[in-house]
Design an enzyme around this catalytic site. Sequence first.
Site, mmCIF file in Angstrom:
data_model
loop_
_atom_site.group_PDB
_atom_site.id
_atom_site.type_symbol
_atom_site.label_atom_id
_atom_site.label_comp_id
_atom_site.label_asym_id
_atom_site.label_seq_id
_atom_site.Cartn_x
_atom_site.Cartn_y
_atom_site.Cartn_z
ATOM 1 C CG ASP A 38 -5.357 4.867 5.801
ATOM 2 O OD1 ASP A 38 -6.321 5.402 5.209
ATOM 3 O OD2 ASP A 38 -4.656 3.995 5.286
ATOM 4 N N GLY A 67 0.826 -1.192 0.000
ATOM 5 C CA GLY A 67 0.000 0.000 0.000
ATOM 6 C C GLY A 67 0.852 1.230 0.000
ATOM 7 C CG MET A 114 3.291 2.911 5.886
ATOM 8 S SD MET A 114 2.519 2.435 7.424
ATOM 9 C CE MET A 114 3.947 2.592 8.501
#
Length: 827
Positions: free
Chosen positions: A209, A94, A96
């Site tokens: 998030d 993702g 991150m």
Amino acid sequence: MLNADAWARLGELFHQATELPESERTTFVHAHAGDDPELQRELLALIAADTDATRRLRDPLQHAAEATLRASDPELPPGTRFGPWALERVIGSGGMGRVYLARRADGAYEREVALKRVRTPALDARRHGHFEYECRLLAQMQHPAIAQIHDAGIEPDGHAWLVMEYIRGQPISTWCDQHASSLRQRVELLVKAGEGVQHAHQKGVIHRDLKPGNVLVGNVDGQPLPKIIDFGIAVETDAEGEVSGGGTPGYMSPEQARAGSEADARSDVYSLGAMLHELACGMRPQAGTVLAPSQCLQALPAQKQRELAARRATTPRVLRRELCDGVDAIVLKAMQAECSARYESVSSLLDDLRRWLAHYPPRAAGRVRWLAARKFVRRNRLVVSATGVVAAALVAGLLVTSWSLRQARQEAARAKVTSDFLASVLDSVDPAISQDLDKTLMLRVLDDASKRAGRELAAWPDIQADVELLIGINQTQLAAFEPAIAHLQVVRTLAGKHPGLLEFQYLRATQVLGDALVGAGELQEANALLAEGIERARSGDPEHLWLAYDMQSRLAMVLSDLGRPDAALREAREAEAGQARLLPADDQFRLDAKKRLANILSSTGDQLQAIALLRDILQRRTHLKGAEDPLTLVTRRDLAVAYLYQRDFAAAEAQLRPVVDAYERLYGEDNGYTAGARGLLAGALRQQGKVEASGPHYRAAMEWSRIHSGPEAPDTIVARHNHANWLLAAGHAEESEREQRALLEIADRVFSRNHPVTAEILRGLAEAELALGHVADAHLHASAALQAMREVYGDDRGDPLRSVRETLENVEKARRKNDAPRQREHR
């Protein structure tokens, strides 16, 4: 040219249409803009432009993003070490970084974990310190709904990594859809997740998030449990070395999208509201255009509405009502654009969600009288246990009546009379006084409605019959049996004056009147009335045949109460088989008939079949209505009774404890369901030797029944008899004997000598006399108990006679022991 209102409508419909698959968008446009050709043309043009632009941009952007990911964060081979952890394979990626499945590699212990290599530039000394500080905060979080952080570190090249608990689960929205979770079950899961977020906030950690993909649901000991992952987003840094806002479009708060804006706990509140929106109506909210879930649902094509409702185990109409009953207000409050207008904390949001689950109006809804009235009836929905009446909340019932009259009859004058009358009744409900006076308030509303119904609706006998019927149903459920009987008889009288017009109302009134007569202790009258209703329903319209079987099922319970088990079992089997032919497996009336059959099987000795039926019903009702719905709780309680008959007292206790807890939480301690469940729990405890622990439960059940039902009500007699048995077990034999003698006099008058309750009192009296050494009296009463049981069940029914035979056997042993010295003297 479109005017301002049309432009607003265009924007709303465009956002809704783009949420749908491309194949469904044209149908949506024709369904929602077909009445305005210009609006329809503009909407189709916007959608075409959006679709074309998306196709042109999507592929190159996706390829560019993938190339950037590969260049900045190449996939690492299996076996790569991070401290004591070794990578096995990639399990996700993702914004991150990549996430790998990893295992402990140093042999200290075996553990499967998720290791995330954070995709950031190498950390300098200042950001290194910030990362370590964040890791310490993350490690402090210990909560069942949060994936645990096990380890963290920084590679020699400066890249950070985190080791987290590996969760075997699915995103909360996916899990709920696959399991067809009801709206209530979805909210319950979100509350559990929210409790984890609240715990993190108390530790000083903001998620930033929250989205369905970061709340994974798996089964723990057979129960769904959400786990929040990716709290590590809080340590992500941007190219300038500052903490990034993070977030995912649709779930990200507006302030997170603004450069230089500081996210706080209210950003997570916004994201939880967005998740609730998606769980409620299946659609992610559009950034900058937050519509209530019910509006989003209403805007969809009918087939799409049915599909979404089916994934929530309900119908579109019921789902819209549930959303309007407070979920809409909670979503809109949580997703306000300005932080100051939202819930001030996750705790405040959870408080409103719990209020909705407990059938209280959420505070976000403000002072909405109709909602307060309907909610208060929901939370006081007392299901009549002996008959399984499906609870019908007064306010909701009245509204449905008004709606159905308008839809079915299409007579404006009649609808206006109905709605005006119902609105004036609802206006009498003041939410400011409903919190502490629930039952009193409802009875007052019903009384006012009953006084006015005959006067204001006399010109419309069908409307009057509907209203009188609803009043009678709700008075029955509130145990106001005498006024309920009067109102139900009014319905039957009106039907007699208008042959053919009110046949359904007549049969429905007869059905509920049987329950009211049972509640009032008029068993013989209930027997005759239900028999008449069954015959009438069978000989009339075939559409009413299900009512005949329902009344037959209720008649079976009356026969059981009258001490006629064989006839009760015969009627119950026939009624259940009839409903099985007519109704779907999950229909509540069919489940009611099955539960009554199970109860009679349980009381007549066939516990194995009863338990199998009750387990099936419990599973279905838990799935359809949730674990704490009144119907589910009553089924669980009846399953416990079957275990008590089977003498599996530990299993009975395990079923009863959550029932008692739920009743106390939903209804309070001063409630018949709470008191009844405590009485059963007392029996399960005493039979396991937990005598001292059972005492308070016995006393609570007895006192509640004595105060609310009267000293000679059947329930009071049984509760007092059980308490007398406890007195004997607790070492108070003399007091127990006095109680059983007094109860025998009452039972002979109320039930007659040949009745199961009377026989049990005779047995209890014999046990007390035996403990006191009064063996002759004990033998007399134990023999009388066995004779009474034989009259009821016959001599070949083992289980109901087992306890009495054991008592008589113990008495005869004592008598032989007493006779032995005298026989030796004679020799």
